[in-house]
Every structure is written in C-alpha cells, then in structure tokens.
Motif scaffolding. Sequence first.
Motif, PDB file in Angstrom:
ATOM      1  N   THR A 161      -3.197  -6.067  -5.321  1.00 18.12           N
ATOM      2  CA  THR A 161      -1.808  -6.454  -5.085  1.00 18.12           C
ATOM      3  C   THR A 161      -0.887  -5.237  -5.068  1.00 18.12           C
ATOM      4  O   THR A 161      -1.007  -4.349  -5.915  1.00 18.12           O
ATOM      5  N   LEU A 162       0.045  -5.228  -4.116  1.00 16.81           N
ATOM      6  CA  LEU A 162       1.047  -4.165  -4.051  1.00 16.81           C
ATOM      7  C   LEU A 162       2.005  -4.329  -5.230  1.00 16.81           C
ATOM      8  O   LEU A 162       2.645  -5.371  -5.373  1.00 16.81           O
ATOM      9  N   ILE A 163       2.078  -3.307  -6.098  1.00 12.47           N
ATOM     10  CA  ILE A 163       2.965  -3.388  -7.263  1.00 12.47           C
ATOM     11  C   ILE A 163       4.130  -2.415  -7.178  1.00 12.47           C
ATOM     12  O   ILE A 163       5.103  -2.553  -7.925  1.00 12.47           O
ATOM     13  N   GLU A 164       4.007  -1.418  -6.297  1.00 10.35           N
ATOM     14  CA  GLU A 164       5.089  -0.443  -6.155  1.00 10.35           C
ATOM     15  C   GLU A 164       5.115   0.036  -4.711  1.00 10.35           C
ATOM     16  O   GLU A 164       4.073   0.316  -4.123  1.00 10.35           O
ATOM     17  N   SER A 165       6.322   0.095  -4.166  1.00 11.80           N
ATOM     18  CA  SER A 165       6.471   0.506  -2.785  1.00 11.80           C
ATOM     19  C   SER A 165       7.780   1.250  -2.616  1.00 11.80           C
ATOM     20  O   SER A 165       8.804   0.854  -3.168  1.00 11.80           O
ATOM     21  N   ALA A 166       7.718   2.342  -1.876  1.00 13.32           N
ATOM     22  CA  ALA A 166       8.889   3.138  -1.524  1.00 13.32           C
ATOM     23  C   ALA A 166       8.525   3.840  -0.228  1.00 13.32           C
ATOM     24  O   ALA A 166       7.345   3.870   0.144  1.00 13.32           O
TER      25      ALA A 166
END
Length: 156
Positions: A98-103
């Motif tokens: 699962t994607l937990i951090e995105s920038a």
Amino acid sequence: MRRLLPLLLLLSLALPCRAADPVIEDLAWLSGQWLGGEGERRMEEHYMRPAAGIIVGMSRTVRPGKPPQVEFIRIGPGADGKLAYHAHPQGQSPASFTLIESAPGLAVFTNPAHDFPQKITYRRDGDTLSATIEGPGKDGQVKRFGWSWRLAGAAP
C-alpha cells in the motif's frame, strides 16, 4: 444572513483540511525506460504512463550465464481502494504494498505482513530513479537493498 456569510467563510478557512488521497496521476514521474547495472549485470525498469487508473511496469535483470530475472508490476487500487504496488516476481507469489507516502518524486509502499521486503521506496531526482527495499533480516536487523537507474537517453 449577510453577517453570517462572512463568519461562515472565516470558519471554513480555519478548519483543518485533509489532503486528498493520492491518485495514479501523482505517480506519473515514474514513467519511462530506466537503465542501470553494475559490472556485467544489466537492470531495466519500464513504467508506462498512467491510464485507466493504473501504471503498468516491468523489471528485468540480466547477468551473463544466468537466466533473466523478470518482475511484472501494476500500480493501482488495492483491496482497500488505496493505491498499491502489485508485484508479480517470476517464480514467486504476487504481493501488494500500500502507498503510505507520496510527494513529487517520492513513493513509499508497505506491507508489514509480507516476509521480505516489507517496504519499497522509489525516488526520482532528475534523470535518476532509485529504489530501496527493506524488511527484517534473519538476524533480527533491518535488511536493506538499493538500486539506481538512469532515464534512457539521458546524458551520463
């Protein structure tokens, strides 16, 4: 009512806003043909541009005298509807993270229930893409591996 409208506007600005969940287009920076390697080992990762709610990718590692290692990747909705990295490594069971951090230029995916890896991090800095995988080692310490690729056609 005229006095109430400015007050409501002020209150709405003061309320905390929850950032929207990332969408697949937020990860468009992964798109491209990425090439790398060390010595005689050649590594490639290819990611298509987002379309229809997913990014399709593949990874191939080639070493002289050994069969190629291949992995197919789909980034898109997971079971919970959130973005996830769905890996299909050759000869292994598929796994989702699962994607937990995105920038911009950063994506961190996790699956604490997976044996190894439990965390996958991608970073883009200009024409360089880096990936790190990590999870528990047999000795109880965190085991970490990393790779880097250059965008095909980019100056060395």
